[in-house]
Design a protein around this motif. Structure first.
Motif, mmCIF file in Angstrom:
data_model
loop_
_atom_site.group_PDB
_atom_site.id
_atom_site.type_symbol
_atom_site.label_atom_id
_atom_site.label_comp_id
_atom_site.label_asym_id
_atom_site.label_seq_id
_atom_site.Cartn_x
_atom_site.Cartn_y
_atom_site.Cartn_z
ATOM 1 N N ARG A 66 66.334 20.077 43.160
ATOM 2 C CA ARG A 66 64.975 20.550 43.755
ATOM 3 C C ARG A 66 63.972 20.743 42.295
ATOM 4 N NH1 ARG A 66 60.087 21.799 44.065
ATOM 5 N NH2 ARG A 66 59.572 23.584 44.443
ATOM 6 N N ARG A 67 64.625 21.165 41.225
ATOM 7 C CA ARG A 67 64.004 21.596 40.030
ATOM 8 C C ARG A 67 63.663 20.380 39.379
ATOM 9 N NH1 ARG A 67 64.668 22.212 34.604
ATOM 10 N NH2 ARG A 67 63.960 24.085 33.492
ATOM 11 N N HIS A 68 64.627 19.388 39.651
ATOM 12 C CA HIS A 68 64.134 18.064 38.800
ATOM 13 C C HIS A 68 63.528 17.083 39.753
ATOM 14 C CE1 HIS A 68 66.238 19.098 35.152
ATOM 15 N NE2 HIS A 68 67.281 19.585 35.755
ATOM 16 N N GLY A 69 62.949 17.565 40.841
ATOM 17 C CA GLY A 69 62.418 16.677 41.540
ATOM 18 C C GLY A 69 63.303 15.700 42.503
ATOM 19 N N LEU A 70 64.204 15.758 42.614
ATOM 20 C CA LEU A 70 65.220 14.826 43.188
ATOM 21 C C LEU A 70 65.285 14.975 44.587
ATOM 22 C CD1 LEU A 70 68.180 14.574 40.537
ATOM 23 C CD2 LEU A 70 66.038 13.119 40.827
ATOM 24 N N LEU A 71 65.205 16.374 45.203
ATOM 25 C CA LEU A 71 65.072 16.758 46.487
ATOM 26 C C LEU A 71 63.645 17.463 46.901
ATOM 27 C CD1 LEU A 71 68.475 18.154 47.380
ATOM 28 C CD2 LEU A 71 67.499 16.106 48.317
ATOM 29 N N GLU A 72 63.129 16.959 48.054
ATOM 30 C CA GLU A 72 61.904 17.628 48.510
ATOM 31 C C GLU A 72 62.104 19.211 48.958
ATOM 32 O OE1 GLU A 72 59.399 19.336 51.458
ATOM 33 O OE2 GLU A 72 61.480 18.816 51.957
ATOM 34 N N ARG A 73 61.052 19.782 48.678
ATOM 35 C CA ARG A 73 61.166 21.381 48.387
ATOM 36 C C ARG A 73 62.003 21.812 49.730
ATOM 37 N NH1 ARG A 73 57.634 24.723 50.576
ATOM 38 N NH2 ARG A 73 56.035 23.157 50.887
ATOM 39 N N ARG A 74 61.471 21.558 50.724
ATOM 40 C CA ARG A 74 61.840 22.083 52.079
ATOM 41 C C ARG A 74 63.307 21.890 52.434
ATOM 42 N NH1 ARG A 74 58.353 24.534 55.744
ATOM 43 N NH2 ARG A 74 56.328 24.320 55.559
ATOM 44 N N LEU A 75 63.675 20.694 52.006
ATOM 45 C CA LEU A 75 65.105 20.243 52.241
ATOM 46 C C LEU A 75 66.163 20.921 51.289
ATOM 47 C CD1 LEU A 75 67.245 18.580 53.501
ATOM 48 C CD2 LEU A 75 66.686 16.630 51.956
ATOM 49 N N ALA A 76 65.405 21.010 50.074
ATOM 50 C CA ALA A 76 66.224 21.489 48.944
ATOM 51 C C ALA A 76 66.501 23.294 49.212
ATOM 52 C CB ALA A 76 65.644 21.322 47.361
ATOM 53 N N GLY A 77 65.142 23.631 49.653
ATOM 54 C CA GLY A 77 65.384 25.053 49.900
ATOM 55 C C GLY A 77 66.401 25.466 51.267
ATOM 56 N N THR A 78 66.408 24.715 52.210
ATOM 57 C CA THR A 78 67.227 24.828 53.477
ATOM 58 C C THR A 78 68.678 24.628 52.915
ATOM 59 O OG1 THR A 78 65.384 23.856 54.831
ATOM 60 C CG2 THR A 78 67.575 23.971 55.576
ATOM 61 N N VAL A 79 68.954 23.590 52.229
ATOM 62 C CA VAL A 79 70.450 23.289 51.805
ATOM 63 C C VAL A 79 70.794 24.562 51.000
ATOM 64 C CG1 VAL A 79 71.871 21.885 50.869
ATOM 65 C CG2 VAL A 79 70.163 20.765 52.018
ATOM 66 N N ALA A 80 70.079 24.744 49.918
ATOM 67 C CA ALA A 80 70.395 25.735 49.106
ATOM 68 C C ALA A 80 70.670 27.527 49.683
ATOM 69 C CB ALA A 80 69.318 26.275 48.107
ATOM 70 N N ALA A 81 69.513 27.763 50.710
ATOM 71 C CA ALA A 81 69.805 28.877 51.187
ATOM 72 C C ALA A 81 71.103 28.720 52.262
ATOM 73 C CB ALA A 81 68.529 28.996 52.079
ATOM 74 N N ALA A 82 71.369 27.983 53.084
ATOM 75 C CA ALA A 82 72.250 27.606 53.783
ATOM 76 C C ALA A 82 73.672 27.744 53.357
ATOM 77 C CB ALA A 82 72.206 26.397 54.846
ATOM 78 N N SER A 83 73.836 27.079 52.140
ATOM 79 C CA SER A 83 74.868 26.944 51.317
ATOM 80 C C SER A 83 75.272 28.347 50.724
ATOM 81 C CB SER A 83 75.154 26.030 50.300
ATOM 82 O OG SER A 83 74.565 24.449 50.684
ATOM 83 N N SER A 84 74.247 28.972 50.272
ATOM 84 C CA SER A 84 74.338 30.357 49.702
ATOM 85 C C SER A 84 74.789 31.351 50.604
ATOM 86 C CB SER A 84 72.968 30.708 48.898
ATOM 87 O OG SER A 84 72.716 29.853 47.981
ATOM 88 N N LEU A 85 74.464 31.190 51.890
ATOM 89 C CA LEU A 85 74.656 31.969 52.985
ATOM 90 C C LEU A 85 76.127 31.875 53.408
ATOM 91 C CD1 LEU A 85 74.016 33.990 55.154
ATOM 92 C CD2 LEU A 85 73.256 32.509 56.697
ATOM 93 N N LEU A 86 76.598 30.645 53.378
ATOM 94 C CA LEU A 86 77.939 30.322 53.630
ATOM 95 C C LEU A 86 79.063 30.914 52.539
ATOM 96 C CD1 LEU A 86 80.288 28.789 55.425
ATOM 97 C CD2 LEU A 86 79.642 26.741 53.836
ATOM 98 N N ALA A 87 78.483 30.779 51.276
ATOM 99 C CA ALA A 87 79.144 31.605 50.355
ATOM 100 C C ALA A 87 79.158 33.089 50.308
ATOM 101 C CB ALA A 87 78.423 31.227 48.503
ATOM 102 N N VAL A 88 78.243 33.609 50.952
ATOM 103 C CA VAL A 88 78.151 35.200 51.164
ATOM 104 C C VAL A 88 79.222 35.457 52.203
ATOM 105 C CG1 VAL A 88 76.831 36.947 52.190
ATOM 106 C CG2 VAL A 88 75.968 35.453 50.410
ATOM 107 N N VAL A 89 79.247 34.630 53.299
ATOM 108 C CA VAL A 89 80.405 34.879 54.375
ATOM 109 C C VAL A 89 81.686 34.551 54.035
ATOM 110 C CG1 VAL A 89 80.976 33.866 56.641
ATOM 111 C CG2 VAL A 89 78.478 34.082 56.243
ATOM 112 N N CYS A 90 81.814 33.511 53.332
ATOM 113 C CA CYS A 90 83.185 33.178 52.869
ATOM 114 C C CYS A 90 83.787 34.242 51.753
ATOM 115 C CB CYS A 90 83.254 31.579 52.325
ATOM 116 S SG CYS A 90 83.230 30.659 53.621
ATOM 117 N N SER A 91 82.922 34.527 50.784
ATOM 118 C CA SER A 91 83.540 35.603 49.834
ATOM 119 C C SER A 91 83.648 36.777 50.475
ATOM 120 C CB SER A 91 82.284 35.493 48.674
ATOM 121 O OG SER A 91 80.989 36.040 49.162
ATOM 122 N N GLY A 92 82.802 37.114 51.326
ATOM 123 C CA GLY A 92 82.764 38.516 51.969
ATOM 124 C C GLY A 92 83.957 38.614 52.780
ATOM 125 N N TYR A 93 84.555 37.625 53.534
ATOM 126 C CA TYR A 93 85.549 37.631 54.344
ATOM 127 C C TYR A 93 86.815 37.648 53.388
ATOM 128 C CZ TYR A 93 89.408 35.903 57.305
ATOM 129 O OH TYR A 93 90.677 35.812 57.872
#
Length: 373
Positions: A66-93
């Protein structure tokens, strides 16, 4: 959203072209990734840890793209937020299963859990990803962070207010001499709860030049009763469902400090159960929903405010559940966070403090009432 928040965001074109937000997300997710990889490199065998590291890697890549313009803002934000949430769940577990990945800080001899570091950084990355998807600018992100810190300080001030009120209310008992029974101290404790949270609420409203009309109190109607019933069904169902899921996954939780006191002295329930309905529910919802959540409406979206207020509500309960290990505390706080989300949505939907106050109070009373069985 308030005019200040809009001004902080700027127009859509400016928001889309900024690199501040994805850069912040890259830093958070990259550090979380490193914190997760260190235990992996040291030979810790835990699939949840590996999954968290993989999710953090994807989030870092999405933010960079997203920072380098390789992904569209909404798509990048969605992937980043969803992946980070998965990291939260897995690390929490992984934490609840006893994997902490602790390291000693050189020179200080402090032990720091890398998984907790990764957990909280990934939580931040979720927020940044959501903000980037929504087109929030760097200035807007900073403004929202400031509001979150202010509301967290206000939440902590509530705890300080309770402590100060408890000291003053206990003075007459101490001056009278002798040892008051624990039941009497429990009554003082809940009176201090009301005075402390009520005082902090009034003080904050005065500081922000708001009067008591800011408090959303409406007469109960059939609609109000309906929402209360729905809320009780939802919150009790969520408790049972999440508790069953935790049991199936082998996740243990910690007990509330009050529960431990009740086990030692069951007679306290004759004060605690009515206090939950008349004091705890109303005054916690007054501060954390009617003041904290409502104050965030001008900065965040309605449901964004629900989430942030629930984070604040959960954080101020850490000490109340500090009766076991780190994993058990995290499990209890995770359940509390979900239940707080339900209360926040009830308040957002009804804009009537009576609804979450009664749902909260009756839920707590029901939980403690089961101790009588």
């Amino acid at each position: 959203m308030s005019d200040t928040a809009r001004a902080a965001d700027g127009d859509g074109v400016q928001r889309s072209s900024t690199v501040v937000v994805p850069t912040a997300g890259t830093v958070l997710s990259a550090i979380a990734l490193v914190a997760l990889l260190v235990p992996v490199r040291r030979g810790v065998v835990d699939p949840a840890l590996w999954a968290a590291a993989a999710a953090a890697f994807v989030a870092t890549g999405a933010f960079l793209a997203r920072r380098h313009g390789l992904l569209e803002r909404r798509l990048a934000g969605t992937v980043a937020a969803a992946s980070s949430l998965l990291a939260v769940v897995c690390s929490g577990y992984a934490i609840t299963q006893g994997t902490l990945g602790s390291v000693v800080v050189p020179g200080l001899e402090w032990s720091v859990s890398l998984l907790f570091v990764a957990f909280f950084l990934a939580v931040g990355a979720v927020g940044v990803g959501v903000a980037d998807r929504a087109g929030v600018s760097g200035q807007g992100l900073f403004y929202r962070l400031g509001q979150t810190v202010e509301m967290t300080v206000l939440g902590v001030a509530g705890l300080v207010g309770i402590t100060i009120a408890s000291i003053f209310l206990s003075i007459p008992v101490q001056l009278a001499g002798g040892e008051a029974p624990e039941l009497a101290w429990t009554v003082i404790e809940y009176l201090a709860f009301a005075v402390g949270l009520g005082g902090v609420t009034v003080g904050y409203l005065a500081l922000r030049e708001r009067d008591l009309s800011f408090i959303d109190l409406d007469r109960p109607t059939l609609r109000t009763v309906g929402w209360i019933v729905v809320g009780l069904v939802l919150i009790l169902g969520a408790n049972l469902g999440i508790s069953a899921l935790m049991g199936a996954l082998g996740i243990e939780s910690s007990e509330h400090t009050t529960t431990q006191r009740v086990v030692e002295n069951p007679d306290l329930l004759y004060v605690i159960i009515p206090a939950m309905v008349l004091v705890v529910g109303p005054f916690e919802e007054l501060l954390y929903r009617n003041v904290v959540q409502k104050s965030l409406y001008g900065t965040f979206s309605r449901y964004g405010a629900v989430v942030v207020a629930s984070v604040v509500f959960t954080l101020v309960h850490i000490l109340a559940y500090a009766t076991a290990g780190a994993g058990e505390i995290l499990a209890s706080l995770s359940l509390l966070f979900v239940l707080s989300l339900i209360l926040g949505v009830l308040y957002e939907r009804t804009e009537n403090l009576v609804v979450p106050a009664l749902v909260h109070g009756c839920y707590n009373a029901a939980i403690f009432a089961t101790l009588l069985l």
